[in-house]
Design a protein around this motif. Structure first.
Motif, PDB file in Angstrom:
ATOM      1  N   THR A   1       0.836  -1.207   0.000  1.00  0.00           N
ATOM      2  CA  THR A   1       0.000   0.000   0.000  1.00  0.00           C
ATOM      3  C   THR A   1       0.869   1.254   0.000  1.00  0.00           C
ATOM      4  OG1 THR A   1      -1.731  -1.188   1.214  1.00  0.00           O
ATOM      5  CG2 THR A   1      -1.850   1.208   1.209  1.00  0.00           C
TER       6      THR A   1
ATOM      7  N   SER B   1       1.361   5.830  -7.438  1.00  0.00           N
ATOM      8  CA  SER B   1       0.121   6.476  -7.894  1.00  0.00           C
ATOM      9  C   SER B   1       0.335   7.911  -8.364  1.00  0.00           C
ATOM     10  CB  SER B   1      -0.935   6.433  -6.788  1.00  0.00           C
ATOM     11  OG  SER B   1      -0.544   7.236  -5.695  1.00  0.00           O
TER      12      SER B   1
ATOM     13  N   LEU C   1      -6.120  10.008  -2.087  1.00  0.00           N
ATOM     14  CA  LEU C   1      -7.218   9.059  -1.891  1.00  0.00           C
ATOM     15  C   LEU C   1      -6.716   7.772  -1.219  1.00  0.00           C
ATOM     16  CD1 LEU C   1     -10.226   8.460  -2.465  1.00  0.00           C
ATOM     17  CD2 LEU C   1      -9.486   7.455  -4.618  1.00  0.00           C
ATOM     18  N   ILE C   2      -5.649   7.199  -1.739  1.00  0.00           N
ATOM     19  CA  ILE C   2      -5.090   5.962  -1.171  1.00  0.00           C
ATOM     20  C   ILE C   2      -4.608   6.208   0.258  1.00  0.00           C
ATOM     21  CG2 ILE C   2      -3.276   4.217  -1.389  1.00  0.00           C
ATOM     22  CD1 ILE C   2      -3.404   4.730  -4.443  1.00  0.00           C
ATOM     23  N   TRP C   3      -3.927   7.317   0.466  1.00  0.00           N
ATOM     24  CA  TRP C   3      -3.409   7.654   1.790  1.00  0.00           C
ATOM     25  C   TRP C   3      -4.554   7.862   2.779  1.00  0.00           C
ATOM     26  CZ3 TRP C   3      -3.037  12.999   3.797  1.00  0.00           C
ATOM     27  CH2 TRP C   3      -2.408  13.062   5.046  1.00  0.00           C
ATOM     28  N   SER C   4      -5.576   8.618   2.378  1.00  0.00           N
ATOM     29  CA  SER C   4      -6.703   8.901   3.270  1.00  0.00           C
ATOM     30  C   SER C   4      -7.439   7.636   3.693  1.00  0.00           C
ATOM     31  CB  SER C   4      -7.702   9.847   2.595  1.00  0.00           C
ATOM     32  OG  SER C   4      -7.097  11.079   2.343  1.00  0.00           O
ATOM     33  N   LEU C   5      -7.582   6.716   2.775  1.00  0.00           N
ATOM     34  CA  LEU C   5      -8.302   5.480   3.079  1.00  0.00           C
ATOM     35  C   LEU C   5      -7.487   4.514   3.938  1.00  0.00           C
ATOM     36  CD1 LEU C   5      -9.976   4.811  -0.394  1.00  0.00           C
ATOM     37  CD2 LEU C   5     -11.065   5.672   1.693  1.00  0.00           C
ATOM     38  N   ASN C   6      -6.160   4.658   3.945  1.00  0.00           N
ATOM     39  CA  ASN C   6      -5.308   3.673   4.623  1.00  0.00           C
ATOM     40  C   ASN C   6      -4.433   4.220   5.741  1.00  0.00           C
ATOM     41  OD1 ASN C   6      -5.771   1.156   2.959  1.00  0.00           O
ATOM     42  ND2 ASN C   6      -5.266   2.641   1.372  1.00  0.00           N
ATOM     43  N   LYS C   7      -4.431   5.523   5.967  1.00  0.00           N
ATOM     44  CA  LYS C   7      -3.486   6.097   6.931  1.00  0.00           C
ATOM     45  C   LYS C   7      -3.727   5.635   8.367  1.00  0.00           C
ATOM     46  CE  LYS C   7      -5.962  10.429   7.541  1.00  0.00           C
ATOM     47  NZ  LYS C   7      -5.896  11.861   7.375  1.00  0.00           N
ATOM     48  N   ASP C   8      -4.944   5.239   8.687  1.00  0.00           N
ATOM     49  CA  ASP C   8      -5.238   4.772  10.044  1.00  0.00           C
ATOM     50  C   ASP C   8      -4.800   3.330  10.278  1.00  0.00           C
ATOM     51  OD1 ASP C   8      -6.371   7.235  10.624  1.00  0.00           O
ATOM     52  OD2 ASP C   8      -8.356   6.613   9.932  1.00  0.00           O
ATOM     53  N   LYS C   9      -4.486   2.619   9.213  1.00  0.00           N
ATOM     54  CA  LYS C   9      -4.076   1.217   9.334  1.00  0.00           C
ATOM     55  C   LYS C   9      -2.645   1.066   9.835  1.00  0.00           C
ATOM     56  CE  LYS C   9      -7.163  -0.377   5.708  1.00  0.00           C
ATOM     57  NZ  LYS C   9      -7.267  -0.951   4.379  1.00  0.00           N
TER      58      LYS C   9
ATOM     59  N   ASP D   1       0.931   6.130   6.786  1.00  0.00           N
ATOM     60  CA  ASP D   1       0.706   7.552   7.053  1.00  0.00           C
ATOM     61  C   ASP D   1       1.956   8.370   6.725  1.00  0.00           C
ATOM     62  OD1 ASP D   1      -0.781   9.790   8.001  1.00  0.00           O
ATOM     63  OD2 ASP D   1       0.204   9.618   9.936  1.00  0.00           O
TER      64      ASP D   1
END
Length: 146
Positions: free
Chosen positions: A9, A16, A33-41, A46
């Motif tokens: 990711t 990207s 978009l990719i960062w926003s959807l996955n930054k909490d994981k 992040d």
């Protein structure tokens, strides 16, 4: 704990940015978009997302600065070219202003090409480092997002 999915990711966020060659501002929209959807994981995702976006904003900033510098040069080039066409008794000294404008425009093209190469190479290096589980510090990046 970093796993393969997190590495992939983070690497995808770097890659990207090449979306800019498909649609305008793709180098901002898709990584964001990719960062926003996955930054909490993961903090690794992040950190990579912030670094990628900071670098892309920095490249845009440098390009806009060069463009702002280039506008008066281009106007001067146009004026010199028009004046050159109006000279009836042409002398080599009449090329002095015209030549300096050409040199400055060539320098602009060289700096723009250098920015392109830096963007291309560092993005690939960043993606490879992220895939290996390492953070990559982009050169020339300004920390807009902390």
């Amino acid at each position: 704990m970093l796993n393969k999915n997190i590495h992939n990711t983070a690497s995808l966020i770097h890659i990207s940015t090449f979306a800019k060659y498909i649609f305008p501002f793709g180098n901002f929209i898709l990584p964001l978009l990719i960062w926003s959807l996955n930054k909490d994981k993961s903090s690794f995702i992040d950190d990579n997302g912030k670094r990628v976006l900071n670098f892309q904003f920095s490249i845009l900033f440098y390009f806009l600065i060069m463009l702002l510098i280039c506008i008066p040069i281009a106007i001067n080039f146009g004026i010199d070219f028009i004046n050159l066409k109006e000279i009836k008794d042409f002398r080599i000294n009449d090329l002095a202003g015209f030549t300096s404008s050409i040199i400055l425009l060539v320098l602009f093209c060289l700096f723009n090409s250098l920015l392109f190469i830096i963007d291309l190479l560092t993005t690939i290096i960043g993606a490879i480092k992220a895939r290996e589980g390492k953070l990559y510090n982009y050169p020339l990046a300004i920390n807009f997002i902390k």
